[in-house]
Design a protein around this motif. Structure first.
Motif, PDB file in Angstrom:
ATOM      1  N   TYR A   1      -7.319  23.880  -7.365  1.00  0.00           N
ATOM      2  CA  TYR A   1      -6.886  23.579  -6.002  1.00  0.00           C
ATOM      3  C   TYR A   1      -8.084  23.065  -5.207  1.00  0.00           C
ATOM      4  O   TYR A   1      -9.203  23.555  -5.376  1.00  0.00           O
ATOM      5  CB  TYR A   1      -6.345  24.845  -5.321  1.00  0.00           C
ATOM      6  CG  TYR A   1      -5.318  25.583  -6.150  1.00  0.00           C
ATOM      7  CD1 TYR A   1      -3.957  25.398  -5.940  1.00  0.00           C
ATOM      8  CD2 TYR A   1      -5.725  26.455  -7.159  1.00  0.00           C
ATOM      9  CE1 TYR A   1      -3.019  26.070  -6.705  1.00  0.00           C
ATOM     10  CE2 TYR A   1      -4.798  27.126  -7.930  1.00  0.00           C
ATOM     11  CZ  TYR A   1      -3.441  26.925  -7.706  1.00  0.00           C
ATOM     12  OH  TYR A   1      -2.526  27.585  -8.473  1.00  0.00           O
TER      13      TYR A   1
ATOM     14  N   GLY B   1      -3.080  33.556 -11.951  1.00  0.00           N
ATOM     15  CA  GLY B   1      -2.511  32.525 -11.097  1.00  0.00           C
ATOM     16  C   GLY B   1      -1.537  31.652 -11.861  1.00  0.00           C
ATOM     17  O   GLY B   1      -0.640  32.136 -12.558  1.00  0.00           O
TER      18      GLY B   1
ATOM     19  N   ASP C   1      -7.917  28.794 -11.014  1.00  0.00           N
ATOM     20  CA  ASP C   1      -7.278  29.977 -11.590  1.00  0.00           C
ATOM     21  C   ASP C   1      -7.841  30.200 -12.989  1.00  0.00           C
ATOM     22  O   ASP C   1      -7.753  29.313 -13.857  1.00  0.00           O
ATOM     23  CB  ASP C   1      -5.763  29.779 -11.710  1.00  0.00           C
ATOM     24  CG  ASP C   1      -5.025  29.932 -10.394  1.00  0.00           C
ATOM     25  OD1 ASP C   1      -5.512  30.668  -9.515  1.00  0.00           O
ATOM     26  OD2 ASP C   1      -3.939  29.316 -10.249  1.00  0.00           O
TER      27      ASP C   1
ATOM     28  N   SER D   1      -1.168  37.788  -6.249  1.00  0.00           N
ATOM     29  CA  SER D   1      -1.905  37.503  -7.486  1.00  0.00           C
ATOM     30  C   SER D   1      -1.656  38.547  -8.569  1.00  0.00           C
ATOM     31  O   SER D   1      -1.728  38.235  -9.766  1.00  0.00           O
ATOM     32  CB  SER D   1      -3.406  37.402  -7.197  1.00  0.00           C
ATOM     33  OG  SER D   1      -3.959  38.668  -6.849  1.00  0.00           O
TER      34      SER D   1
ATOM     35  N   ARG E   1      -6.007  31.278  -4.982  1.00  0.00           N
ATOM     36  CA  ARG E   1      -5.508  31.347  -3.608  1.00  0.00           C
ATOM     37  C   ARG E   1      -6.021  32.573  -2.852  1.00  0.00           C
ATOM     38  O   ARG E   1      -5.900  32.629  -1.623  1.00  0.00           O
ATOM     39  CB  ARG E   1      -3.983  31.300  -3.602  1.00  0.00           C
ATOM     40  CG  ARG E   1      -3.457  29.907  -3.976  1.00  0.00           C
ATOM     41  CD  ARG E   1      -1.985  29.757  -3.657  1.00  0.00           C
ATOM     42  NE  ARG E   1      -1.553  28.371  -3.845  1.00  0.00           N
ATOM     43  CZ  ARG E   1      -1.637  27.430  -2.935  1.00  0.00           C
ATOM     44  NH1 ARG E   1      -2.156  27.699  -1.761  1.00  0.00           N
ATOM     45  NH2 ARG E   1      -1.223  26.200  -3.195  1.00  0.00           N
TER      46      ARG E   1
ATOM     47  N   PRO F   1      -2.191  37.213  -0.305  1.00  0.00           N
ATOM     48  CA  PRO F   1      -2.625  36.550  -1.541  1.00  0.00           C
ATOM     49  C   PRO F   1      -3.104  37.531  -2.599  1.00  0.00           C
ATOM     50  O   PRO F   1      -2.871  37.316  -3.801  1.00  0.00           O
ATOM     51  CB  PRO F   1      -3.738  35.611  -1.075  1.00  0.00           C
ATOM     52  CG  PRO F   1      -4.116  36.069   0.286  1.00  0.00           C
ATOM     53  CD  PRO F   1      -2.925  36.729   0.871  1.00  0.00           C
TER      54      PRO F   1
ATOM     55  N   ARG G   1      -3.617  19.987  -5.479  1.00  0.00           N
ATOM     56  CA  ARG G   1      -3.630  20.830  -6.668  1.00  0.00           C
ATOM     57  C   ARG G   1      -3.548  19.963  -7.903  1.00  0.00           C
ATOM     58  O   ARG G   1      -3.072  18.828  -7.855  1.00  0.00           O
ATOM     59  CB  ARG G   1      -2.478  21.842  -6.650  1.00  0.00           C
ATOM     60  CG  ARG G   1      -1.094  21.218  -6.663  1.00  0.00           C
ATOM     61  CD  ARG G   1      -0.015  22.265  -6.869  1.00  0.00           C
ATOM     62  NE  ARG G   1      -0.008  23.257  -5.815  1.00  0.00           N
ATOM     63  CZ  ARG G   1       0.685  24.387  -5.868  1.00  0.00           C
ATOM     64  NH1 ARG G   1       1.403  24.673  -6.937  1.00  0.00           N
ATOM     65  NH2 ARG G   1       0.675  25.211  -4.856  1.00  0.00           N
TER      66      ARG G   1
ATOM     67  N   PHE H   1      -5.225  25.096   0.850  1.00  0.00           N
ATOM     68  CA  PHE H   1      -5.360  24.147  -0.247  1.00  0.00           C
ATOM     69  C   PHE H   1      -4.249  23.109  -0.132  1.00  0.00           C
ATOM     70  O   PHE H   1      -3.071  23.456  -0.104  1.00  0.00           O
ATOM     71  CB  PHE H   1      -5.273  24.848  -1.603  1.00  0.00           C
ATOM     72  CG  PHE H   1      -6.443  25.735  -1.921  1.00  0.00           C
ATOM     73  CD1 PHE H   1      -7.733  25.229  -1.929  1.00  0.00           C
ATOM     74  CD2 PHE H   1      -6.266  27.062  -2.218  1.00  0.00           C
ATOM     75  CE1 PHE H   1      -8.820  26.036  -2.226  1.00  0.00           C
ATOM     76  CE2 PHE H   1      -7.340  27.884  -2.524  1.00  0.00           C
ATOM     77  CZ  PHE H   1      -8.622  27.372  -2.519  1.00  0.00           C
TER      78      PHE H   1
ATOM     79  N   GLU I   1      -8.374  31.639  -0.028  1.00  0.00           N
ATOM     80  CA  GLU I   1      -7.937  30.900   1.160  1.00  0.00           C
ATOM     81  C   GLU I   1      -8.278  31.604   2.480  1.00  0.00           C
ATOM     82  O   GLU I   1      -8.706  30.933   3.436  1.00  0.00           O
ATOM     83  CB  GLU I   1      -6.440  30.598   1.075  1.00  0.00           C
ATOM     84  CG  GLU I   1      -6.125  29.511   0.066  1.00  0.00           C
ATOM     85  CD  GLU I   1      -4.682  29.066   0.100  1.00  0.00           C
ATOM     86  OE1 GLU I   1      -4.430  27.871   0.320  1.00  0.00           O
ATOM     87  OE2 GLU I   1      -3.798  29.927  -0.085  1.00  0.00           O
TER      88      GLU I   1
END
Length: 263
Positions: free
Chosen positions: A14, A57, A52, A172, A34, A168, A5, A2, A37
């Protein structure tokens, strides 16, 4: 992955680049934008937007009860700020999948097609909010660990996940707002009821119930019977609730085919 944002009210979003997005991704409970990703690294030709969810997030948690119509409205707020002619394809996992279903039913102008990865079937009493619930013990246990330990736990518990999913996912868990569990949560309507109001194409992806998938083959058939529009369900073997992590190659095959058809 990303590179752009932004914020819309309390929501963080994002994008993969400056180009207008054509596919929106909505994550599951305790994940974040994320977390998509690693999957998006395998989809270089799409322009992606990820959001999010409130309390996850980098999104804030407004006061008051939390419910799926509200989560759908949150997604609509972001999509309305970044409109695409004919709407976007919306891909959701778990909580994000149910959010996508509510969004597609309520705002067909924003949704061109929808992918529902193992959403909860819904069907609990939906008229009154539940009492606030405690943080799930598994989440509390993960949050008590440092990041390397959370990654190691994820690797041990999910040996089939690609390595790039772990960081990720682990990050999170620490980003979930603990006050999320102070709020009552209104249960979801049955997915079969929502599908009667969704007129755009739907792809329902689910895994093996014995591995934790929430959608059985029998329930997928009920969804097909209820759907108002074009509907297809796919049972991906050797996967549980997190299909895109458990069996990424087959998930990507199904997702790419659907995206190419409807973009």
């Amino acid at each position: 992955m990303f590179t752009v944002r932004g914020k819309a009210a309390h929501l963080a979003w994002y994008r993969t680049n400056e180009s207008p997005a054509d596919v929106t991704f909505l994550h599951g409970f305790s994940d974040s934008a994320r977390c998509w990703e690693p999957l998006l690294a395998n989809l270089p030709d799409i322009q992606a937007l990820a959001i999010d969810a409130r309390g996850h997030g980098n999104s804030a948690l407004p006061p008051g009860p939390v419910n799926y119509p509200q989560l759908g409205d949150d997604a609509a707020l972001v999509l309305s700020d970044q409109p695409r002619e004919g709407g976007m394809i919306v891909v959701g996992h778990s909580m994000g999948a149910m959010t996508a279903a509510y969004l597609a039913a309520a705002r067909p102008d924003l949704v061109r097609a929808v992918v529902l990865e193992d959403p909860p079937p819904g069907g609990g009493p939906a008229a009154e909010p539940d009492e606030p619930v405690a943080m799930p013990p598994w989440l509390a246990d993960l949050r008590a660990l440092d990041l390397p330990s959370r990654i190691a736990r994820g690797r041990a518990d999910n040996p089939d996940w690609p390595e790039d999913e772990l960081e990720p996912w682990a990050t999170s868990k620490a980003q979930v707002d603990p006050h999320l569990f102070d709020h009552p949560f209104l249960k979801a309507n049955p997915l079969t009821d929502l599908l009667t109001a969704i007129t755009c194409p739907v792809l329902l992806i689910h895994g093996d119930t014995e591995r934790g998938s929430l959608i059985s083959d029998a329930y997928a058939k009920r969804c097909a019977e209820a759907a108002a529009g074009d509907f297809r369900s796919v049972h991906i073997p050797n996967a549980g609730h997190s299909v895109h992590r458990d069996n990424r190659p087959q998930y990507l095959t199904e997702l790419t085919t659907f995206l190419n058809h409807h973009r």
